[in-house]
Design a protein around this motif. Sequence first.
Motif, mmCIF file in Angstrom:
data_model
loop_
_atom_site.group_PDB
_atom_site.id
_atom_site.type_symbol
_atom_site.label_atom_id
_atom_site.label_comp_id
_atom_site.label_asym_id
_atom_site.label_seq_id
_atom_site.Cartn_x
_atom_site.Cartn_y
_atom_site.Cartn_z
ATOM 1 N N TYR A 1 0.755 -1.499 0.158
ATOM 2 C CA TYR A 1 -0.052 -0.053 0.030
ATOM 3 C C TYR A 1 0.736 1.188 0.231
ATOM 4 C CZ TYR A 1 -3.426 3.645 1.809
ATOM 5 O OH TYR A 1 -4.358 4.786 1.914
ATOM 6 N N SER A 2 0.028 2.482 -1.169
ATOM 7 C CA SER A 2 1.304 3.770 -0.576
ATOM 8 C C SER A 2 -0.260 4.614 -0.769
ATOM 9 C CB SER A 2 1.728 3.973 -1.518
ATOM 10 O OG SER A 2 1.811 3.310 -3.280
ATOM 11 N N TYR A 3 0.485 5.834 -1.139
ATOM 12 C CA TYR A 3 -0.758 7.278 -0.701
ATOM 13 C C TYR A 3 -0.871 6.924 -2.015
ATOM 14 C CZ TYR A 3 -0.672 7.527 4.648
ATOM 15 O OH TYR A 3 -0.491 7.009 5.455
ATOM 16 N N TRP A 4 -2.225 7.586 -2.594
ATOM 17 C CA TRP A 4 -2.354 8.514 -3.771
ATOM 18 C C TRP A 4 -3.263 9.441 -3.512
ATOM 19 C CZ3 TRP A 4 -4.637 3.634 -3.179
ATOM 20 C CH2 TRP A 4 -5.787 3.151 -2.987
ATOM 21 N N ALA A 5 -3.701 10.142 -4.503
ATOM 22 C CA ALA A 5 -4.299 11.622 -4.397
ATOM 23 C C ALA A 5 -5.544 11.600 -4.769
ATOM 24 C CB ALA A 5 -4.184 13.202 -4.818
ATOM 25 N N PRO A 6 -6.704 11.987 -4.031
ATOM 26 C CA PRO A 6 -8.522 11.823 -4.922
ATOM 27 C C PRO A 6 -8.013 11.927 -5.813
ATOM 28 C CG PRO A 6 -8.781 13.141 -2.892
ATOM 29 C CD PRO A 6 -6.422 12.568 -3.206
ATOM 30 N N TYR A 7 -9.026 11.228 -7.338
ATOM 31 C CA TYR A 7 -9.462 11.959 -8.604
ATOM 32 C C TYR A 7 -10.281 12.960 -8.476
ATOM 33 C CZ TYR A 7 -7.044 7.807 -11.144
ATOM 34 O OH TYR A 7 -6.281 7.091 -11.591
ATOM 35 N N PRO A 8 -10.543 13.885 -9.168
ATOM 36 C CA PRO A 8 -11.669 14.028 -9.617
ATOM 37 C C PRO A 8 -13.230 13.570 -9.367
ATOM 38 C CG PRO A 8 -10.691 15.400 -10.927
ATOM 39 C CD PRO A 8 -9.938 13.924 -10.271
ATOM 40 N N VAL A 9 -14.162 13.536 -9.141
ATOM 41 C CA VAL A 9 -15.406 12.638 -9.332
ATOM 42 C C VAL A 9 -15.552 11.733 -10.501
ATOM 43 C CG1 VAL A 9 -17.990 11.962 -9.122
ATOM 44 C CG2 VAL A 9 -16.594 13.794 -7.256
ATOM 45 N N TYR A 10 -15.831 12.981 -11.699
ATOM 46 C CA TYR A 10 -16.034 12.404 -13.184
ATOM 47 C C TYR A 10 -14.839 11.490 -13.852
ATOM 48 C CZ TYR A 10 -12.566 16.386 -14.734
ATOM 49 O OH TYR A 10 -11.701 16.861 -14.764
ATOM 50 N N ARG A 11 -13.783 11.340 -13.497
ATOM 51 C CA ARG A 11 -12.436 11.232 -13.393
ATOM 52 C C ARG A 11 -12.650 9.628 -13.128
ATOM 53 N NH1 ARG A 11 -6.729 13.339 -13.803
ATOM 54 N NH2 ARG A 11 -6.299 11.048 -14.243
ATOM 55 N N TYR A 12 -12.907 9.875 -11.433
ATOM 56 C CA TYR A 12 -13.327 8.211 -11.005
ATOM 57 C C TYR A 12 -13.953 7.600 -11.322
ATOM 58 C CZ TYR A 12 -14.910 5.497 -7.010
ATOM 59 O OH TYR A 12 -14.731 4.019 -6.675
ATOM 60 N N ARG A 13 -15.165 8.046 -11.597
ATOM 61 C CA ARG A 13 -16.333 7.673 -12.678
ATOM 62 C C ARG A 13 -15.547 6.901 -13.693
ATOM 63 N NH1 ARG A 13 -20.633 12.110 -12.041
ATOM 64 N NH2 ARG A 13 -21.391 12.024 -9.951
ATOM 65 N N HIS A 14 -15.081 7.585 -14.024
ATOM 66 C CA HIS A 14 -15.148 6.410 -15.732
ATOM 67 C C HIS A 14 -13.874 5.715 -15.275
ATOM 68 C CE1 HIS A 14 -13.785 6.198 -19.880
ATOM 69 N NE2 HIS A 14 -12.871 6.783 -19.486
ATOM 70 N N HIS A 15 -12.776 5.623 -14.607
ATOM 71 C CA HIS A 15 -12.195 5.285 -14.042
ATOM 72 C C HIS A 15 -12.062 4.249 -13.376
ATOM 73 C CE1 HIS A 15 -8.061 3.771 -12.179
ATOM 74 N NE2 HIS A 15 -9.056 3.477 -10.579
ATOM 75 N N VAL A 16 -13.282 3.691 -12.588
ATOM 76 C CA VAL A 16 -13.723 3.093 -11.890
ATOM 77 C C VAL A 16 -14.858 1.634 -12.841
ATOM 78 C CG1 VAL A 16 -16.119 3.846 -10.873
ATOM 79 C CG2 VAL A 16 -14.302 1.698 -9.314
ATOM 80 N N HIS A 17 -14.982 2.424 -13.603
ATOM 81 C CA HIS A 17 -16.274 1.379 -14.345
ATOM 82 C C HIS A 17 -15.288 0.178 -15.407
ATOM 83 C CE1 HIS A 17 -19.484 0.485 -16.948
ATOM 84 N NE2 HIS A 17 -18.555 0.199 -18.142
ATOM 85 N N THR A 18 -14.151 0.385 -15.716
ATOM 86 C CA THR A 18 -13.292 -0.687 -16.577
ATOM 87 C C THR A 18 -13.138 -1.849 -15.262
ATOM 88 O OG1 THR A 18 -11.404 0.192 -15.195
ATOM 89 C CG2 THR A 18 -12.437 0.780 -17.792
#
Length: 388
Positions: A161-178
């Motif tokens: 595990y390593s930290y990462w910065a959160p996405y903008p919401v619209y980018r996260y929706r497109h990313h997690v859909h895959t």
Amino acid sequence: MFLSADAFAQDITTVRANNSDISDNLDLKAVASIFGDSSDLEDFERRLNNPETQISNLDLNGDNRVDYLRVIEANQDNTHLIIIQAVLGADTFQDVATIEVERDRNNNVQVQVVGDVYMYGSNYIYEPVYVYRPAIFDIFWVSSYRPYYSPWYWGYYPTYYSYWAPYPVYRYRHHVHTYINPRNTYVYANTRRSSRAAALYSSRRQNDYERLHPNTSFSSRNDNVNNRYALEQSRGNSRNSTRANRGAGSATRSSFTNASRSNNVSRSNINTVKKSGTSVRSANNDNAAPRTRSSQTVRNTGTATPSRSNRSSNTMRTSEPVRTQTPQPAKIERSAPSRSMQQQSTPLRSSTISTPSRSSAPSMRSIPAPARQNSAPARSSGGNSRRG
């Protein structure tokens, strides 16, 4: 300028508040999908916090780092309760969702992924139907099975595990859909199937973040809807209405454009007529002249339906008089006279050709051929020319 800048900033803040929510940062369909692909709960926790896939986008404590999600389990008989908690600080946890797994007497396994009330509203539940039986089901009912309890906490995390910065919401929706398996089925439900799992959860719930921020619950964030599913439906309706308004606006623009084009075409026609000058007017007068003559001819006859002779005479008057008038009387007069008539002098020929007038043409067509031979000399002699 300062006033306009302030108004613009207020508009941006309003749009962000209406279009985003805390629950947008963790898709429960993705959680259900990777749960079915996991071999055990330890593997499931690793998939939740994998920095390469980044299934979660939650940052509840606001430190610009995605919160670590730990997994703990409680079981009783044929019921397993898996709790997903966000680690927000030292001994500070907030439940995000639960996975309730229960097996009936026929060895059928029912799975429900339930969102936390503070995060997703009341009764936000998805029931995944997997294409293949998950391997994790085979270890839940082993006689030597022990419930899983995550050993990780604030400041002490696994090596992967390593930290990462959160996405903008619209980018996260497109990313997690895959990362949502499309072969599975995710059915929305609003009631829990396992009363035993609900009883197990009532004594194990952690809501430290909710107690620190009581005014930011889902019901406080969204006044008109009771859970995230209703929020998604309202968003879909607002998007459809926006598209409809855009379509109506484009139709109005196209109609306005077509109207302006038609106006331009009519103006160009007017300019063309103005440039042509008297030639267009003379052409219009020439085309209109036959119509006025024919109408005057019909009125002068005094009858509603003119006879064939009148129609033919009108036609001869209006269209090509030289071709239709002179050849027909000449042919009739040459065939009608007898041999004695052919031996007469030239004055007789000129008189016979000149005698058929416009009024006698219909009568010559109606009289039989023998009568023409007898009457023609009498009309053309004039008295003394035959005797001499």
